[in-house]
Design a protein around this motif. Sequence first.
Motif, PDB file in Angstrom:
ATOM      1  N   GLU A 370       0.844  -1.194   0.000  1.00  0.00           N
ATOM      2  CA  GLU A 370       0.000   0.000   0.000  1.00  0.00           C
ATOM      3  C   GLU A 370       0.879   1.244   0.000  1.00  0.00           C
ATOM      4  OE1 GLU A 370      -2.477  -1.841   3.372  1.00  0.00           O
ATOM      5  OE2 GLU A 370      -3.874  -0.484   2.363  1.00  0.00           O
ATOM      6  N   LEU A 371       0.563   2.190  -0.858  1.00  0.00           N
ATOM      7  CA  LEU A 371       1.383   3.376  -1.056  1.00  0.00           C
ATOM      8  C   LEU A 371       0.687   4.607  -0.475  1.00  0.00           C
ATOM      9  CD1 LEU A 371       2.372   2.689  -4.781  1.00  0.00           C
ATOM     10  CD2 LEU A 371       3.609   2.000  -2.706  1.00  0.00           C
ATOM     11  N   GLU A 372       1.473   5.620  -0.248  1.00  0.00           N
ATOM     12  CA  GLU A 372       0.948   6.890   0.250  1.00  0.00           C
ATOM     13  C   GLU A 372       0.424   7.731  -0.920  1.00  0.00           C
ATOM     14  OE1 GLU A 372       0.654   7.624   3.372  1.00  0.00           O
ATOM     15  OE2 GLU A 372       1.726   5.852   4.117  1.00  0.00           O
ATOM     16  N   GLY A 373      -0.419   8.692  -0.600  1.00  0.00           N
ATOM     17  CA  GLY A 373      -0.883   9.623  -1.610  1.00  0.00           C
ATOM     18  C   GLY A 373      -2.369   9.531  -1.872  1.00  0.00           C
ATOM     19  N   PHE A 376      -6.495   7.151  -7.064  1.00  0.00           N
ATOM     20  CA  PHE A 376      -6.594   7.268  -8.516  1.00  0.00           C
ATOM     21  C   PHE A 376      -8.058   7.122  -8.918  1.00  0.00           C
ATOM     22  CE2 PHE A 376      -6.590   4.611 -12.514  1.00  0.00           C
ATOM     23  CZ  PHE A 376      -6.382   5.674 -13.386  1.00  0.00           C
ATOM     24  N   HIS A 449       0.984  -0.928 -10.844  1.00  0.00           N
ATOM     25  CA  HIS A 449       1.382   0.200  -9.993  1.00  0.00           C
ATOM     26  C   HIS A 449       0.356   1.309 -10.179  1.00  0.00           C
ATOM     27  CE1 HIS A 449       3.512   3.980  -8.965  1.00  0.00           C
ATOM     28  NE2 HIS A 449       4.025   3.231  -7.999  1.00  0.00           N
ATOM     29  N   ILE A 450      -0.300   1.688  -9.098  1.00  0.00           N
ATOM     30  CA  ILE A 450      -1.348   2.711  -9.155  1.00  0.00           C
ATOM     31  C   ILE A 450      -0.949   3.865  -8.255  1.00  0.00           C
ATOM     32  CG2 ILE A 450      -3.769   3.218  -8.645  1.00  0.00           C
ATOM     33  CD1 ILE A 450      -4.423   0.327  -9.260  1.00  0.00           C
ATOM     34  N   ASN A 451      -0.888   5.055  -8.858  1.00  0.00           N
ATOM     35  CA  ASN A 451      -0.717   6.262  -8.058  1.00  0.00           C
ATOM     36  C   ASN A 451      -1.881   7.204  -8.357  1.00  0.00           C
ATOM     37  OD1 ASN A 451      -0.134   7.492 -10.541  1.00  0.00           O
ATOM     38  ND2 ASN A 451       2.086   7.323 -10.248  1.00  0.00           N
ATOM     39  N   SER A 452      -1.788   8.433  -7.932  1.00  0.00           N
ATOM     40  CA  SER A 452      -2.916   9.355  -8.086  1.00  0.00           C
ATOM     41  C   SER A 452      -3.179   9.727  -9.538  1.00  0.00           C
ATOM     42  CB  SER A 452      -2.664  10.622  -7.266  1.00  0.00           C
ATOM     43  OG  SER A 452      -1.465  11.264  -7.698  1.00  0.00           O
ATOM     44  N   ASP A 453      -2.198   9.561 -10.416  1.00  0.00           N
ATOM     45  CA  ASP A 453      -2.333  10.001 -11.809  1.00  0.00           C
ATOM     46  C   ASP A 453      -2.760   8.890 -12.755  1.00  0.00           C
ATOM     47  OD1 ASP A 453      -1.514  12.596 -11.145  1.00  0.00           O
ATOM     48  OD2 ASP A 453       0.595  12.005 -11.268  1.00  0.00           O
ATOM     49  N   PRO A 490      -3.757   3.972  -3.925  1.00  0.00           N
ATOM     50  CA  PRO A 490      -2.394   3.766  -4.438  1.00  0.00           C
ATOM     51  C   PRO A 490      -1.836   2.437  -3.943  1.00  0.00           C
ATOM     52  CG  PRO A 490      -2.647   5.978  -3.538  1.00  0.00           C
ATOM     53  CD  PRO A 490      -3.863   5.211  -3.128  1.00  0.00           C
ATOM     54  N   LEU A 492       0.983  -1.089  -5.039  1.00  0.00           N
ATOM     55  CA  LEU A 492       1.892  -1.821  -5.917  1.00  0.00           C
ATOM     56  C   LEU A 492       1.608  -3.306  -5.735  1.00  0.00           C
ATOM     57  CD1 LEU A 492       4.369  -2.097  -7.804  1.00  0.00           C
ATOM     58  CD2 LEU A 492       5.797  -2.131  -5.749  1.00  0.00           C
TER      59      LEU A 492
END
Length: 976
Positions: A370-373, A376, A449-453, A490, A492
């Motif tokens: 789990e990622l920060e931010g 999406f 890989h999922i981020n805010s963009d 977000p 991975l």
Amino acid sequence: MNNIDEVSSRMLQEVCDNIKTAIEQGRTDIIKSVLEACEGDDIEPNLRKENVLNNPLLEDGTFLYMATKMNQGDVVRTLLSCGADPGVQNSKGLNAIDVATSEQMRLIYIEELLRATANSEVGRVCQLIAAGININSWDSEESKNTPLHWAACYGNKDIVTCLIDRGADVNAMNSCGATALHDAVLRGDKDIVEELMQGGANPLIQAMKGKFGGKTPLDLASQKPEILALVKRFTSFSPSVNGHQDISTLVHQLQHSSSVTSGGSYDRGERVRSVSVESFSSGGRGEMLQHRDGSTVSVHGHGFPSERKQSSRSSNTIVFSSQASLLDLSPRIDQAIENLVRTHVSTPVRPLVTHSSLHLLWPQPRRIVELEGPPFVPQKELHISIIQSPVSIHRILDIWDVCRPTLIALGFDVKIGDVQPSCGRWSESQVECIVNEDLFSYKDSYQIHINSDRARIGAGSLCGLHYALCTFTQLLRLSVAGPGNSVLVPVLIQDHPAMRHRAVLLDISPRGRVPTLDFLFHMINLWSSMKVSHLHLYTQLLPSSEWQLCFTRSEVVSIDRYCQDRFIDLLPVLDVDTHVSYEDLTDMWPAFQEILASFPNLRYVHIGPKLCSLLVRPEEIDEVDGVSSDSCQYASLQELWHHLSLPPNITLMLCSNRIQQHRVQFFPSNVLFVQYGFQADYDFLEWTQDFHQQGTMTCLCPGTASWNSLAGCPEASICNIYHAVQAVGEQGSLGVIVAHWSGSYHLTPHPFSWPGFVVGSGLSWNPETHLDSLHNSLGDLLNTHIFLDSENVIGRVIIELGYAETYALRSCRGQDQSDLSDLPAQDGSALYKLLTDPDNVNLENLTVDMFGRVTKHIKKCQNNLFRAKVQCLFGEMVIQELQLATDLMLTACRIGRTLIGVGTNPNSNMGLAVINLGVCNLPPTFRTDIANKLLAHIEQYKGTWLQRHLPAGLQTSLLVLTSALHRFVPDESQGT
């Protein structure tokens, strides 16, 4: 003034009479209305709600005392929600808790304590504990969470302090072996961790299973510096090196700290509680209520109280039936899990994933970070940017096209955005896709890989891309807030399959329950979404050279093409009818060859059990004319290769169960042995050990356990598949084939096979999946990925009906409810035999009470089906099949209950307690009623069958129901 007092007294008496009458009639609406009328500042003091509720206005005491004594559960809940104090005593010194002798009442009071704990209502908690509810009570036998566990999960420091100050066991462990400190550390709540540590919490207690399995609070704290500092603060430590305390030193010092427990040194063997589930047939769970005099009342299965003094070290509890179950039954799979643990079959610890949208990904990815931010938010039109690689862009788009219908159903559509050069460039597309085997360690690996963009999807092969898109669509479904409206956290995800052969076997024998082509395509879609790699189509042939498959040649080609598009390899399983002899094979080889020619992408040929037994003949085992038995078998296989016209690159899969009986030691290298084993406790390791010592590769074949029954046996399927997966890991076998057979007369509909398919696909992809978490989420997995039931009903009902049928089977055998032996029943379950052959069912261990409980169980499931909102293809047909299954089960229960009533032996001390006198001795009116029921079932059965199954096997299947119908029709009414 006196007139005012008289009016007030009359009004109070009227209020009391109204509430008393409402309690007697169970009218909670009237009680609420009367109490609402007593609210407000302009109300006379003696008429205010607090005075009415919490004064002993009745002869026996308070209204809560009266309702509790009368076992009016809904009324008790209503009064408690309005603020009634259960501690108010009557003239004899008794309060409402003192008359809470039924399980229903105990459940209501403990629920109120847990609710107040979770809501941090300190005053209410103190009030309830003072009334006599044991502070260390459990929420249920299955979970064994105390109020302190609840406080650590939901409460604040004040509620934790309140519980500890009043004697809560700070090191109490739930059924997984976790303490409140585990939950507090996981939450990162410094105040609660500090309060627990100050109260004597031990950070070295290791959880046995569940989300904390194998971990201590110290393990969890090691990644949280501030929490770890609290542990140091409450323990004596030697000086640290460079400001850091060595973990091993910390553990050593904690183990020798006398401040860990109030009793001095900590003895883990004394504290750890083994997991146990009471027998379903016991009817009780040993619940206890603590009285103010220190004694406890233990109420067993049938409500016989026994007084006993409380030991200084005892932990009194209130235990209630699990709220996770729809029914008053303990889920049997809990016991199966315990049996696996006791036999040292364990699962590794998985990283903790906190976001709920990631919990039901299936199969579980091997790595989730789990990622920060910010999240999406994908647009309704998913524009894809493809990065050039050695793989054709058109092939990549083909994979997306196969995924398109699922995305459209979720409110999204796929559009080609742009194509990037290999070095990449900036793109405005929200989804980026690349297939490049040089980027991955394993061929069919993938990464998301999922981020805010944007979402970046990469794979090592086209097959890996297909697996990635399966996971991506699941992410969209699990996070959907409406059509085309999803918010992805977000994350991975890095994943690859653990086994190469992750297969299902479907019995499509001509006289079986064969799905229509559309229904088969639907099942293939579901298997593909769960990343199944192979589909084995099993068929039994008769002595003939004619085409005997239930699908035409062109349909087989269509099925193969459909599977290939979804990266499933289709292969035939050739077998023969039980009446076929070795001499008949001469006429059957052309039929075999024609079937094989219809499979365009043939890589495996699977030879079924009966055909394999004909090829491995006993007379060839001894030496013949100086030729060894191994040479005979080798020649037999060469003959098979010749007669089937198999090319040299084909791998032959042989049923090994028959072969191992003759101790054959030599086979060609291009042969793969399939070990069939369908019992819950089948030991695949033992039965395949010799093959592996000979250097022969095996593939293990457990089953769905959903045949020869009315609703299957899910716990047998789960344990059977789990044993197979563990054996694959230990021996390096090729993989797992989850088999689904039609069984005798094919009465079990396909929905009951899906628990096995789901478990098999998930565990064969990722064997590290926790078995207990799988059990807890299996119903949700079925509803989310198979039946798309927004009300979360269908999957749970399927499992619960299977539990009911398995319970009845064990009861019929006199078998302990935790015993896994001989599950599923090879000759049919108890309910199945009561419906199909009631005269030959042993009734000795069955009781009217057992059938009453199972009937109640089934009816609850049946009622819940009306709440289902199934959105999958054939959804309405699924509900119809389940309704029919419940009807058949209820009819079987009625037959069994009546047989017991007629056959009860009044002189049971002289012989059997119950004698099966047969259907012919049942009352004619009952027989007529059952016959009418069966007639209706038969018509319903025909309708559900023909909606999504081929008609060929219907007549054979109906034979058992029509035979049962004729058995129940009274002789004088049979006519012609």
